[in-house]
Design a protein around this motif. Structure first.
Motif, PDB file in Angstrom:
ATOM      1  N   GLU A   1      36.887  37.430  49.901  1.00 17.20           N
ATOM      2  CA  GLU A   1      37.561  36.304  49.242  1.00 17.20           C
ATOM      3  C   GLU A   1      37.473  35.024  50.066  1.00 17.20           C
ATOM      4  OE1 GLU A   1      39.288  40.016  47.479  1.00 17.20           O
ATOM      5  OE2 GLU A   1      38.767  39.338  49.506  1.00 17.20           O
ATOM      6  N   ALA A   2      37.383  35.151  51.384  1.00 18.18           N
ATOM      7  CA  ALA A   2      37.243  33.952  52.213  1.00 18.18           C
ATOM      8  C   ALA A   2      35.950  33.214  51.887  1.00 18.18           C
ATOM      9  CB  ALA A   2      37.284  34.333  53.692  1.00 18.18           C
TER      10      ALA A   2
ATOM     11  N   LYS B   1      46.901  21.111  48.978  1.00 21.59           N
ATOM     12  CA  LYS B   1      47.692  21.230  47.758  1.00 21.59           C
ATOM     13  C   LYS B   1      47.818  22.674  47.294  1.00 21.59           C
ATOM     14  CE  LYS B   1      46.818  16.568  46.029  1.00 21.59           C
ATOM     15  NZ  LYS B   1      46.325  15.739  44.900  1.00 21.59           N
ATOM     16  N   VAL B   2      46.887  23.530  47.761  1.00 20.06           N
ATOM     17  CA  VAL B   2      46.905  24.941  47.396  1.00 20.06           C
ATOM     18  C   VAL B   2      46.657  25.761  48.656  1.00 20.06           C
ATOM     19  CG1 VAL B   2      45.967  26.730  45.881  1.00 20.06           C
ATOM     20  CG2 VAL B   2      45.935  24.335  45.142  1.00 20.06           C
ATOM     21  N   LEU B   3      47.450  26.841  48.806  1.00 18.02           N
ATOM     22  CA  LEU B   3      47.301  27.730  49.952  1.00 18.02           C
ATOM     23  C   LEU B   3      47.006  29.138  49.449  1.00 18.02           C
ATOM     24  CD1 LEU B   3      47.561  28.419  52.998  1.00 18.02           C
ATOM     25  CD2 LEU B   3      50.013  28.775  52.594  1.00 18.02           C
ATOM     26  N   PHE B   4      45.965  29.744  50.020  1.00 16.45           N
ATOM     27  CA  PHE B   4      45.610  31.123  49.706  1.00 16.45           C
ATOM     28  C   PHE B   4      45.895  31.988  50.929  1.00 16.45           C
ATOM     29  CE2 PHE B   4      43.096  28.494  46.902  1.00 16.45           C
ATOM     30  CZ  PHE B   4      43.191  29.155  45.685  1.00 16.45           C
ATOM     31  N   VAL B   5      46.599  33.100  50.717  1.00 14.33           N
ATOM     32  CA  VAL B   5      47.058  33.932  51.823  1.00 14.33           C
ATOM     33  C   VAL B   5      46.712  35.400  51.544  1.00 14.33           C
ATOM     34  CG1 VAL B   5      49.011  34.594  53.264  1.00 14.33           C
ATOM     35  CG2 VAL B   5      48.994  32.354  52.150  1.00 14.33           C
ATOM     36  N   ALA B   6      46.099  36.075  52.499  1.00 11.03           N
ATOM     37  CA  ALA B   6      45.874  37.512  52.382  1.00 11.03           C
ATOM     38  C   ALA B   6      47.210  38.226  52.522  1.00 11.03           C
ATOM     39  CB  ALA B   6      44.896  37.985  53.443  1.00 11.03           C
TER      40      ALA B   6
ATOM     41  N   PHE C   1      48.923  31.263  46.537  1.00 11.75           N
ATOM     42  CA  PHE C   1      48.394  32.457  45.903  1.00 11.75           C
ATOM     43  C   PHE C   1      48.160  33.548  46.947  1.00 11.75           C
ATOM     44  CE2 PHE C   1      47.293  29.005  43.067  1.00 11.75           C
ATOM     45  CZ  PHE C   1      47.627  29.524  41.818  1.00 11.75           C
ATOM     46  N   ALA C   2      48.474  34.772  46.548  1.00 13.23           N
ATOM     47  CA  ALA C   2      48.301  35.938  47.429  1.00 13.23           C
ATOM     48  C   ALA C   2      47.021  36.671  47.067  1.00 13.23           C
ATOM     49  CB  ALA C   2      49.496  36.879  47.296  1.00 13.23           C
ATOM     50  N   ILE C   3      46.284  37.079  48.102  1.00 17.10           N
ATOM     51  CA  ILE C   3      45.034  37.819  47.935  1.00 17.10           C
ATOM     52  C   ILE C   3      45.282  39.288  48.259  1.00 17.10           C
ATOM     53  CG2 ILE C   3      42.659  38.060  48.766  1.00 17.10           C
ATOM     54  CD1 ILE C   3      42.792  35.090  49.603  1.00 17.10           C
ATOM     55  N   ASP C   4      44.872  40.158  47.346  1.00 16.32           N
ATOM     56  CA  ASP C   4      44.912  41.604  47.575  1.00 16.32           C
ATOM     57  C   ASP C   4      46.327  42.120  47.830  1.00 16.32           C
ATOM     58  OD1 ASP C   4      43.798  44.121  47.755  1.00 16.32           O
ATOM     59  OD2 ASP C   4      43.375  43.969  49.896  1.00 16.32           O
TER      60      ASP C   4
ATOM     61  N   GLN D   1      50.888  41.420  46.780  1.00 21.31           N
ATOM     62  CA  GLN D   1      51.917  40.506  46.303  1.00 21.31           C
ATOM     63  C   GLN D   1      52.703  39.897  47.458  1.00 21.31           C
ATOM     64  OE1 GLN D   1      54.324  42.804  43.581  1.00 21.31           O
ATOM     65  NE2 GLN D   1      52.887  42.535  41.877  1.00 21.31           N
ATOM     66  N   ILE D   2      53.029  38.619  47.324  1.00 25.13           N
ATOM     67  CA  ILE D   2      53.893  37.910  48.264  1.00 25.13           C
ATOM     68  C   ILE D   2      54.884  37.122  47.426  1.00 25.13           C
ATOM     69  CG2 ILE D   2      54.022  36.269  50.181  1.00 25.13           C
ATOM     70  CD1 ILE D   2      51.086  36.772  50.752  1.00 25.13           C
ATOM     71  N   ASP D   3      56.146  37.167  47.812  1.00 20.62           N
ATOM     72  CA  ASP D   3      57.179  36.438  47.070  1.00 20.62           C
ATOM     73  C   ASP D   3      56.816  34.963  46.931  1.00 20.62           C
ATOM     74  OD1 ASP D   3      58.631  38.735  46.823  1.00 20.62           O
ATOM     75  OD2 ASP D   3      60.024  38.291  48.464  1.00 20.62           O
ATOM     76  N   GLU D   4      57.016  34.438  45.743  1.00 13.93           N
ATOM     77  CA  GLU D   4      56.786  33.023  45.433  1.00 13.93           C
ATOM     78  C   GLU D   4      55.319  32.614  45.581  1.00 13.93           C
ATOM     79  OE1 GLU D   4      59.543  30.546  47.496  1.00 13.93           O
ATOM     80  OE2 GLU D   4      61.306  31.582  46.714  1.00 13.93           O
ATOM     81  N   HIS D   5      54.414  33.590  45.499  1.00 15.58           N
ATOM     82  CA  HIS D   5      52.975  33.329  45.499  1.00 15.58           C
ATOM     83  C   HIS D   5      52.397  33.880  44.194  1.00 15.58           C
ATOM     84  CE1 HIS D   5      53.754  32.749  49.737  1.00 15.58           C
ATOM     85  NE2 HIS D   5      52.499  32.426  49.982  1.00 15.58           N
ATOM     86  N   GLY D   6      51.503  33.111  43.573  1.00 15.83           N
ATOM     87  CA  GLY D   6      50.786  33.626  42.429  1.00 15.83           C
ATOM     88  C   GLY D   6      49.757  34.655  42.853  1.00 15.83           C
ATOM     89  N   ASP D   7      49.122  35.298  41.881  1.00 13.68           N
ATOM     90  CA  ASP D   7      48.131  36.336  42.162  1.00 13.68           C
ATOM     91  C   ASP D   7      46.720  35.745  42.113  1.00 13.68           C
ATOM     92  OD1 ASP D   7      47.612  39.404  42.346  1.00 13.68           O
ATOM     93  OD2 ASP D   7      46.211  38.666  40.831  1.00 13.68           O
ATOM     94  N   TYR D   8      45.958  35.976  43.141  1.00 11.69           N
ATOM     95  CA  TYR D   8      44.598  35.435  43.262  1.00 11.69           C
ATOM     96  C   TYR D   8      43.713  35.904  42.111  1.00 11.69           C
ATOM     97  CZ  TYR D   8      39.995  34.617  45.453  1.00 11.69           C
ATOM     98  OH  TYR D   8      38.706  34.208  45.729  1.00 11.69           O
TER      99      TYR D   8
END
Length: 508
Positions: free
Chosen positions: A60-61, A97-102, A123-126, A128-135
């Motif tokens: 995903e990176a 403006k957008v952060l993607f987090v594993a 957004f969370a990758i792979d 779930q993280i609270d208050e993060h959308g799904d990648y």
């Protein structure tokens, strides 16, 4: 080129192979990165906006990298080993403006939320993280694939070895994503011969400039990236053999770890597929490089550059054997060695290394003062990042050290790298740093801080033996006045020694 250009002819060719087994084809990389670029546009991002990623090594990176380039955005990759304060500073400072987090990094992402109020979407990758959308939902929900448009860039942060990290913001190239003209792609083809037939091993963290950019140029040439989740000396040798790797890139610390393996482990895997072993990012002690050439043959190629991308030198094994210790000759415009007042110095004299380009190749984000300080006082298109060195009569560059780490003892400049080079290959030494510590007589005194190999005990006798080892190889005034033994030294996962942190510990 971009992934879509290669998937036309080879859609099922592996673009990314994780050593754990996961494979991403060119068709998948093109589809997902193009849809992700469209999804970002759907969120309201426009050319020049910034996205940030906080991720370990995973496909995903690379999807995010190509999505940023396709969308005309800047991508900031964040070191997940930083403290909450440091990571939060970068995510806030870059104006993402957008952060993607594993998902495995959920804790640090949650903690930096309060420090990044400008963030519009997370957004969370792979996982779930609270208050993060799904990648995956974001990619799947895109309105198709973003059409070809102006090419974006990365905006990476320097490692911060001498202070707060600085955001390095290059100008856009002014070309579409499918047009030629990227200097890094051209250079890797011309000087390293990268092609679609290459299989490239990437063992370092993907947030670092070299792994991220080189994975990108391997795809630009149509090759395959084999990505390790984490570097391991023995595992890297197995990866070369298993995947028939032709090109790899390492930092000198990785070479040291390879050389510390026992003979059976080193000679077991078949490394005959390797045609090129690239190293960069940190000075390589001559004894280490010679040992690697003796082992792998004359396939080592070194380059010296910086995250700023202001200049580049390259040297192959044959030239290095004639000029041991050199990092090569400049291949992107002339190199200049200058005194503190900007005066150009003669052959053999140590000074600040400047590279001349036809334009100013970067600026530091939100820091015009630092941007100006990187420019030569009379020639604005000559830029420097704080390294010291000298040129020989043939134009080969030799680095001495970072300007900030020069030890001034009794009015004499001493460059720690030279002493570290001598100690690195001592059989008792696992890792070493040389720093200057306050001294009432000389201003500063040379201290060696040593991490010993497993099973070896540090005592006064060993400290004296290490001092004698140095004394017989370099000038007496450079010999450490003292040796300390520590459990470990502060290094980034990319192998860069955090000497500033070490000096702070001693000053405290």
């Amino acid at each position: 080129m971009y992934p879509g250009a290669h998937c036309v002819e080879h859609p099922d060719k592996p673009a990314i192979v994780m050593t754990s087994g996961r494979v991403t084809t060119y068709a998948q990389l093109e589809e997902r990165s193009a849809r992700l670029a469209q999804a970002l546009a759907d969120l309201g991002l426009r050319q020049g906006d910034v996205i940030a990623m906080l991720t370990d090594n995973r496909p995903e990176a690379i999807e995010l990298y190509w999505a940023a380039l396709r969308g005309g955005f800047y991508l900031t990759a964040v070191n997940y080993n930083l403290s909450v304060d440091e990571a939060g500073y970068i995510v806030d400072d870059c104006d993402a403006k957008v952060l993607f987090v594993a998902a495995p990094l959920a804790e640090i992402s949650t903690k930096i939320a309060a420090r990044t109020p400008q963030m519009l979407h997370r957004f969370a990758i792979d996982g779930q993280i609270d208050e993060h959308g799904d990648y995956e939902d974001l990619v799947a929900g895109a309105r198709g694939k973003l059409p070809i448009g102006p090419r974006g860039a990365d905006m990476l942060y320097s490692s911060g070895t001498t202070g707060r990290p600085k955001g390095v913001k290059p100008p856009f190239l002014g070309i579409d994503i499918d047009q030629p003209g990227d200097p890094l792609t051209q250079m890797t083809g011309n000087f390293f011969g990268l092609s679609a037939s290459d299989v490239y091993l990437s063992p370092a963290p993907i947030y670092h400039a070299a792994p991220l950019r080189w994975c990108g140029v391997v795809h630009a040439h149509g090759g395959t990236v084999v990505m390790m989740e984490k570097f391991g000396a023995e595992a890297s040798l197995r990866a070369v053999a298993e995947h028939q790797v032709t090109v790899l890139q390492m930092v000198p610390t990785m070479f040291v770890r390879l050389l510390q393996l026992d003979d059976t482990t080193r000679t077991g895997p078949d490394l005959s597929s390797l045609r090129l072993a690239i190293h960069a990012a940190a000075p390589c002690p001559p004894d280490v490089k010679q040992a690697m050439i003796d082992w792998w043959g004359p396939i080592l190629v070194e380059y010296y550059g910086a995250t700023e991308g202001n200049g580049l030198t390259v040297i192959g094994s044959a030239d290095w054997l004639k000029k041991p210790g050199s990092v090569g000759r400049s291949v992107l415009g002339p190199a200049h060695i200058c005194a503190d007042d900007g005066t150009e110095l003669a052959v053999g004299e140590v000074g600040t290394v400047y590279f001349e380009r036809p334009y100013v190749p970067f600026e530091y984000h939100k820091d015009p003062a630092r941007s100006r300080a990187a420019q030569h006082p009379e020639h604005p298109t000559w830029t420097a990042v704080g390294d010291l060195g000298y040129l020989d009569e043939d134009g080969y560059l030799f680095l001495t050290d970072r300007k900030a780490f020069t030890i001034i003892s009794g009015g004499v400049n001493i460059y720690p790298q030279e002493i570290e080079n001598v100690l690195t290959m001592h059989p008792a030494v696992h890792d070493v740093a040389v720093i200057g510590v306050p001294d009432p007589d000389f201003g500063e005194a040379v201290k060696a801080v040593v991490q010993l190999r497993e099973g070896i005990v540090g005592d006064d006798a060993l400290a004296a033996a290490l001092v004698e080892h140095v004394r017989g190889r370099i000038a007496r005034f450079k010999v450490p006045r003292s040796v300390d033994f520590v459990a470990d030294l502060p290094r980034t996962p990319t192998g860069k020694l955090l000497k500033g942190e070490l000096k702070k510990q001693y000053l405290a």
